[in-house]
Motif scaffolding. Sequence first.
Motif, PDB file in Angstrom:
ATOM      1  N   VAL A 165       0.919  -1.093  -0.072  1.00 35.71           N
ATOM      2  CA  VAL A 165      -0.137   0.042   0.017  1.00 35.71           C
ATOM      3  C   VAL A 165       0.842   1.222  -0.009  1.00 35.71           C
ATOM      4  N   ASN A 166       2.121   1.231   0.599  1.00 34.32           N
ATOM      5  CA  ASN A 166       2.750   2.483   1.019  1.00 34.32           C
ATOM      6  C   ASN A 166       3.552   2.639  -0.312  1.00 34.32           C
ATOM      7  N   ASP A 167       4.137   1.399  -0.795  1.00 33.21           N
ATOM      8  CA  ASP A 167       5.212   1.617  -2.023  1.00 33.21           C
ATOM      9  C   ASP A 167       4.245   2.019  -3.148  1.00 33.21           C
ATOM     10  N   LEU A 223      -5.685  -0.735  -0.700  1.00 35.44           N
ATOM     11  CA  LEU A 223      -6.207  -2.038  -0.775  1.00 35.44           C
ATOM     12  C   LEU A 223      -7.342  -2.192  -0.297  1.00 35.44           C
ATOM     13  N   ILE A 224      -8.586  -2.642  -0.765  1.00 32.66           N
ATOM     14  CA  ILE A 224      -9.664  -3.254  -0.262  1.00 32.66           C
ATOM     15  C   ILE A 224      -9.537  -4.615   0.285  1.00 32.66           C
ATOM     16  N   VAL A 225      -9.683  -4.822   1.635  1.00 31.08           N
ATOM     17  CA  VAL A 225      -9.623  -6.169   2.361  1.00 31.08           C
ATOM     18  C   VAL A 225     -11.124  -6.377   2.686  1.00 31.08           C
ATOM     19  N   THR A 226     -11.233  -7.543   1.761  1.00 34.76           N
ATOM     20  CA  THR A 226     -12.701  -8.048   1.897  1.00 34.76           C
ATOM     21  C   THR A 226     -13.052  -8.958   3.063  1.00 34.76           C
ATOM     22  N   SER A 227     -14.183  -9.381   3.156  1.00 34.01           N
ATOM     23  CA  SER A 227     -14.905 -10.036   4.341  1.00 34.01           C
ATOM     24  C   SER A 227     -16.188 -10.676   3.891  1.00 34.01           C
ATOM     25  N   HIS A 228     -16.597 -11.707   4.396  1.00 33.33           N
ATOM     26  CA  HIS A 228     -17.720 -12.560   4.044  1.00 33.33           C
ATOM     27  C   HIS A 228     -19.044 -11.672   4.154  1.00 33.33           C
ATOM     28  N   ILE A 284      -5.267   2.387   3.541  1.00 30.75           N
ATOM     29  CA  ILE A 284      -4.434   3.406   3.080  1.00 30.75           C
ATOM     30  C   ILE A 284      -3.202   3.690   3.666  1.00 30.75           C
ATOM     31  N   GLY A 285      -2.209   4.355   3.066  1.00 31.57           N
ATOM     32  CA  GLY A 285      -0.985   4.806   3.692  1.00 31.57           C
ATOM     33  C   GLY A 285      -1.237   6.002   4.646  1.00 31.57           C
ATOM     34  N   LYS A 286      -0.501   6.203   5.715  1.00 33.16           N
ATOM     35  CA  LYS A 286      -0.672   7.296   6.422  1.00 33.16           C
ATOM     36  C   LYS A 286      -0.657   8.737   5.569  1.00 33.16           C
ATOM     37  N   SER A 287       0.415   8.719   4.922  1.00 32.28           N
ATOM     38  CA  SER A 287       0.359  10.255   4.125  1.00 32.28           C
ATOM     39  C   SER A 287      -0.790  10.306   3.377  1.00 32.28           C
ATOM     40  N   GLU A 288      -1.264   9.245   2.790  1.00 31.86           N
ATOM     41  CA  GLU A 288      -2.529   9.386   1.959  1.00 31.86           C
ATOM     42  C   GLU A 288      -3.725   9.826   2.738  1.00 31.86           C
ATOM     43  N   TYR A 289      -3.705   9.185   3.998  1.00 30.36           N
ATOM     44  CA  TYR A 289      -4.867   9.575   5.051  1.00 30.36           C
ATOM     45  C   TYR A 289      -4.779  11.044   5.628  1.00 30.36           C
TER      46      TYR A 289
END
Length: 87
Positions: free
Chosen positions: A20-22, A27-32, A41-46
């Motif tokens: 994510v940082n590079d 990145l979407i982390v999916t769940s059922h 998201i990276g801290k700088s993006e946030y």
Amino acid sequence: MDAESFSNFKRDPKKYMKQVNDNCEPLIVTSHYIDDTVVVIGKSEYDSLISTVEIQSNPYLMDKIHSGEMEFMNNEGQTHDIFIDEK
């Protein structure tokens, strides 16, 4: 934007955090359960997103931005030299 299952993410979170940082890409982390899906998201993006929201939520700053845009479009703006002190 890539997506990864939570089960894959939890196996090696450091790998995905580095990705994510590079890549500067969320990145979407999916769940059922769709309500449990998250976006990483990276801290700088946030920080950048929060700063943008704060500026856009401030009527005074938005008025200044719009005034500057109008000056620029009407060729009424001024130019200034910027000097950077590199000590």
